[in-house]
Design a protein around this motif. Structure first.
Motif, PDB file in Angstrom:
ATOM      1  N   CYS A 134       3.058   7.751   2.770  1.00 19.64           N
ATOM      2  CA  CYS A 134       2.016   8.840   1.758  1.00 19.64           C
ATOM      3  C   CYS A 134       0.641   8.138   1.762  1.00 19.64           C
ATOM      4  O   CYS A 134      -0.342   8.791   1.259  1.00 19.64           O
ATOM      5  N   GLY A 135       0.134   7.430   2.596  1.00 22.36           N
ATOM      6  CA  GLY A 135      -0.983   7.235   3.231  1.00 22.36           C
ATOM      7  C   GLY A 135      -1.531   6.033   2.171  1.00 22.36           C
ATOM      8  O   GLY A 135      -2.983   6.021   2.669  1.00 22.36           O
ATOM      9  N   GLY A 136      -1.205   5.705   1.295  1.00 24.59           N
ATOM     10  CA  GLY A 136      -1.938   4.412   0.294  1.00 24.59           C
ATOM     11  C   GLY A 136      -0.876   3.990  -0.568  1.00 24.59           C
ATOM     12  O   GLY A 136      -0.373   4.418  -0.661  1.00 24.59           O
ATOM     13  N   PHE A 137      -1.803   3.108  -1.253  1.00 24.87           N
ATOM     14  CA  PHE A 137      -0.579   1.876  -2.044  1.00 24.87           C
ATOM     15  C   PHE A 137      -0.317   3.492  -3.277  1.00 24.87           C
ATOM     16  O   PHE A 137       0.295   3.307  -4.136  1.00 24.87           O
ATOM     17  N   SER A 138      -2.018   3.398  -4.059  1.00 25.62           N
ATOM     18  CA  SER A 138      -1.531   4.903  -4.967  1.00 25.62           C
ATOM     19  C   SER A 138      -0.369   5.320  -5.320  1.00 25.62           C
ATOM     20  O   SER A 138       0.665   6.097  -5.925  1.00 25.62           O
ATOM     21  N   GLU A 139      -0.223   7.086  -4.293  1.00 25.32           N
ATOM     22  CA  GLU A 139       0.256   7.471  -3.775  1.00 25.32           C
ATOM     23  C   GLU A 139       2.024   7.114  -3.845  1.00 25.32           C
ATOM     24  O   GLU A 139       2.979   7.468  -3.626  1.00 25.32           O
ATOM     25  N   ALA A 140       1.500   5.825  -2.940  1.00 25.64           N
ATOM     26  CA  ALA A 140       3.621   5.671  -2.764  1.00 25.64           C
ATOM     27  C   ALA A 140       3.737   4.772  -4.278  1.00 25.64           C
ATOM     28  O   ALA A 140       5.007   4.991  -4.392  1.00 25.64           O
ATOM     29  N   ALA A 141       3.032   4.699  -5.084  1.00 24.75           N
ATOM     30  CA  ALA A 141       3.651   3.974  -6.324  1.00 24.75           C
ATOM     31  C   ALA A 141       4.351   5.186  -6.887  1.00 24.75           C
ATOM     32  O   ALA A 141       5.000   4.981  -8.012  1.00 24.75           O
ATOM     33  N   ARG A 142       3.024   6.276  -7.063  1.00 25.37           N
ATOM     34  CA  ARG A 142       3.411   7.263  -8.253  1.00 25.37           C
ATOM     35  C   ARG A 142       4.873   8.396  -7.557  1.00 25.37           C
ATOM     36  O   ARG A 142       5.962   7.971  -8.484  1.00 25.37           O
ATOM     37  N   GLN A 143       4.837   7.604  -5.992  1.00 30.68           N
ATOM     38  CA  GLN A 143       7.035   8.938  -5.711  1.00 30.68           C
ATOM     39  C   GLN A 143       7.356   7.346  -6.373  1.00 30.68           C
ATOM     40  O   GLN A 143       8.379   7.455  -6.424  1.00 30.68           O
ATOM     41  N   LEU A 144       7.120   6.290  -6.290  1.00 26.86           N
ATOM     42  CA  LEU A 144       8.157   5.116  -6.391  1.00 26.86           C
ATOM     43  C   LEU A 144       8.742   4.532  -7.953  1.00 26.86           C
ATOM     44  O   LEU A 144       9.403   4.223  -8.032  1.00 26.86           O
ATOM     45  N   GLY A 145       7.592   5.515  -9.105  1.00 23.60           N
ATOM     46  CA  GLY A 145       7.470   5.320  -9.985  1.00 23.60           C
ATOM     47  C   GLY A 145       6.846   4.161 -10.780  1.00 23.60           C
ATOM     48  O   GLY A 145       7.694   3.551 -11.888  1.00 23.60           O
ATOM     49  N   VAL A 146       5.890   2.992 -10.107  1.00 25.39           N
ATOM     50  CA  VAL A 146       5.378   2.230 -10.879  1.00 25.39           C
ATOM     51  C   VAL A 146       3.822   2.216 -10.063  1.00 25.39           C
ATOM     52  O   VAL A 146       3.413   2.975 -10.005  1.00 25.39           O
ATOM     53  N   VAL A 147       3.383   1.260 -11.110  1.00 24.89           N
ATOM     54  CA  VAL A 147       2.599   1.585 -11.005  1.00 24.89           C
ATOM     55  C   VAL A 147       1.470   1.248  -9.989  1.00 24.89           C
ATOM     56  O   VAL A 147       1.968  -0.428  -8.800  1.00 24.89           O
ATOM     57  N   PRO A 148       0.177   0.642  -9.191  1.00 26.00           N
ATOM     58  CA  PRO A 148      -0.177   1.229  -7.717  1.00 26.00           C
ATOM     59  C   PRO A 148      -0.077  -0.820  -7.483  1.00 26.00           C
ATOM     60  O   PRO A 148       0.005  -1.080  -6.638  1.00 26.00           O
ATOM     61  N   SER A 149      -0.414  -2.015  -8.391  1.00 28.83           N
ATOM     62  CA  SER A 149      -0.791  -3.229  -8.560  1.00 28.83           C
ATOM     63  C   SER A 149       1.055  -3.757  -7.999  1.00 28.83           C
ATOM     64  O   SER A 149       0.645  -4.548  -7.721  1.00 28.83           O
ATOM     65  N   VAL A 150       2.023  -2.728  -8.094  1.00 31.78           N
ATOM     66  CA  VAL A 150       3.369  -3.066  -7.810  1.00 31.78           C
ATOM     67  C   VAL A 150       3.202  -3.398  -6.041  1.00 31.78           C
ATOM     68  O   VAL A 150       3.743  -3.915  -5.348  1.00 31.78           O
ATOM     69  N   VAL A 151       2.851  -2.199  -6.142  1.00 30.81           N
ATOM     70  CA  VAL A 151       2.607  -1.910  -4.689  1.00 30.81           C
ATOM     71  C   VAL A 151       1.854  -2.136  -3.733  1.00 30.81           C
ATOM     72  O   VAL A 151       2.189  -3.302  -2.599  1.00 30.81           O
ATOM     73  N   ALA A 152       0.841  -2.935  -4.928  1.00 34.71           N
ATOM     74  CA  ALA A 152      -0.122  -4.099  -3.913  1.00 34.71           C
ATOM     75  C   ALA A 152       0.217  -4.871  -3.836  1.00 34.71           C
ATOM     76  O   ALA A 152      -0.223  -5.738  -2.964  1.00 34.71           O
ATOM     77  N   ASN A 153       0.412  -5.335  -4.600  1.00 32.62           N
ATOM     78  CA  ASN A 153       0.660  -6.753  -4.504  1.00 32.62           C
ATOM     79  C   ASN A 153       2.371  -7.196  -3.123  1.00 32.62           C
ATOM     80  O   ASN A 153       2.270  -8.601  -3.265  1.00 32.62           O
TER      81      ASN A 153
END
Length: 55
Positions: free
Chosen positions: A16-35
């Protein structure tokens, strides 16, 4: 997160090229991906972070 979830998250961030879009695709909030991200950096021990610590 278990190893499989970490790998899936990492792949989504790259795809996805970034945390925010990846979080949307995974169905979680961006902080989960960033952490999850510190463990993806070379030479990073468990618990390390790029964020400054309060003194």
């Amino acid at each position: 997160m278990d190893t499989t979830t970490h790998i899936r998250t990492f792949v989504e961030v790259v795809r996805c090229g970034g945390f925010s879009e990846a979080a949307r695709q995974l169905g979680v909030v961006p902080s989960v991906v960033a952490n999850a991200s510190p463990s993806w950096r070379p030479n990073c021990r468990p618990g390390c972070s790029s964020a400054p610590r309060a003194r």
